[in-house]
Design a protein around this motif. Sequence first.
Motif, PDB file in Angstrom:
ATOM      1  N   TRP A   1     -46.025  -0.554  -6.765  1.00 50.79           N
ATOM      2  CA  TRP A   1     -45.623  -2.001  -6.511  1.00 50.79           C
ATOM      3  C   TRP A   1     -45.408  -2.068  -4.839  1.00 50.79           C
ATOM      4  CZ3 TRP A   1     -40.895  -1.179 -10.299  1.00 50.79           C
ATOM      5  CH2 TRP A   1     -41.525  -1.440 -11.756  1.00 50.79           C
TER       6      TRP A   1
ATOM      7  N   PHE B   1     -37.120  -4.953  -7.339  1.00 48.42           N
ATOM      8  CA  PHE B   1     -37.410  -3.698  -7.889  1.00 48.42           C
ATOM      9  C   PHE B   1     -36.346  -2.955  -8.042  1.00 48.42           C
ATOM     10  CE2 PHE B   1     -41.091  -3.404  -4.599  1.00 48.42           C
ATOM     11  CZ  PHE B   1     -41.787  -4.864  -5.235  1.00 48.42           C
TER      12      PHE B   1
ATOM     13  N   ARG C   1     -39.548  -4.759 -12.262  1.00 49.50           N
ATOM     14  CA  ARG C   1     -40.174  -5.471 -11.078  1.00 49.50           C
ATOM     15  C   ARG C   1     -39.979  -6.877 -11.754  1.00 49.50           C
ATOM     16  NH1 ARG C   1     -46.436  -6.653 -10.528  1.00 49.50           N
ATOM     17  NH2 ARG C   1     -46.236  -7.940  -8.775  1.00 49.50           N
TER      18      ARG C   1
ATOM     19  N   LYS D   1     -38.973 -11.112  -4.442  1.00 52.17           N
ATOM     20  CA  LYS D   1     -39.303  -9.830  -5.206  1.00 52.17           C
ATOM     21  C   LYS D   1     -38.112  -8.991  -5.117  1.00 52.17           C
ATOM     22  CE  LYS D   1     -42.618  -8.513  -2.765  1.00 52.17           C
ATOM     23  NZ  LYS D   1     -43.695  -7.772  -1.952  1.00 52.17           N
TER      24      LYS D   1
END
Length: 395
Positions: A391, A258, A272, A256
């Motif tokens: 998030w 961001f 994101r 992941k």
Amino acid sequence: MKILKSNKSKCSLFLLLCISLSCFAATEPQEKPEKKEESLFIDEQDGDFDVSKFLASKQGFLPVPIIITGPTFGYGLGVNALFLHGSLQGKKSKNGHYIPPGLSGVVAAGTENGTRFAAAYHLGFYLDGDLRSTTFIGAPNANMDFGTKFGDVNLNFEGYAAYQELKYRVLNSQLFAGFNYTYMQVETKSTDGGEIVDDLFSRFGDNTYAGLAAVLEYDTRDSIFTPNKGVYAKGVIDFYNQDVGSDSNFVNYRLKAFYFKPVSEKFILGFRTEFQTISGEDKAPVFMTPSIVLRGISNSQYIGQSALVAEIEGRYEVAHRHWAVGFTGSGRAYGDYSSAGKTSFSDAKWHSSYGVGYRYELARKFKLLAGIDIAKSETDTAFYITVGSAWNAFY
């Protein structure tokens, strides 16, 4: 669980502030409540409602209510009995890095679809903040709908889970490297029944899942609550194997990232992306299966062997402390045991959602905003109470 097909509930600013107060105001009495209580919730710079001084002054026990919304489990309530080891404001290390406070707590929650959950946890920061530890043990009894090519299938998961993660700072940077270990004893049952369910998912009954993972984490955000700038990235390779106590053999890869960028003083953009894929000789349990996770979409509606999600969010300050939010995202779930049947990435369908929201700056010194989001997808409309960023950077 019944997926929310039409949820058009609205919250007023008054309700939001009441919820915010209830989330932060319950704690031990102060020595001089008559004067201290009033000043703790007013910002000395602008005279507006603000909980920065209250949060900075807190040590010890702090009960925090939990309000659950969204289509995955339905509406629910819970409580987080939190204990702060030091001030929530944290402190600076010798090298100038921020060290969050140590946290311990017990959580219990339940929702309208019969899901129940209880857990205990501890977050520790050692060696001047260079060593970070996360410990968790929980007992879920969860009901979830999973989308399949034959329609929705309802499953129940009951058991317990334990988790331990250790990370160490690399060369005085913002990069942490480490490992975690997960152990789960879970009984999986179908509330719908039928041989089709057995064929789609991993074996039912009482199973043990244990995984040893390598972890890399990088974080330059200016706030762990509501960032205005910076990058957060985390990569995990999780090996579930009989050698570490698992009944099944597979590898779970998760990534992941961001990115937050201030376009102007009043306009913040966030980007994101998340990717997850599973490989190995055995199927992963269905509750661990990659899925499209976006506001407005049930977390288990679109699943597959792999899933890719991208989302963008804009936040604009329309008035002092008051922010308007807009967001949109899309994702694909594909591979074996996907909701659409076995399919490749190029053949899989994009599933999207979009929405608007409102934020109030609750704690200026902490960069903590809170508010509501209303999100719509092709199947659902749902609302969320959001404190900090929408998030998730905590798993």
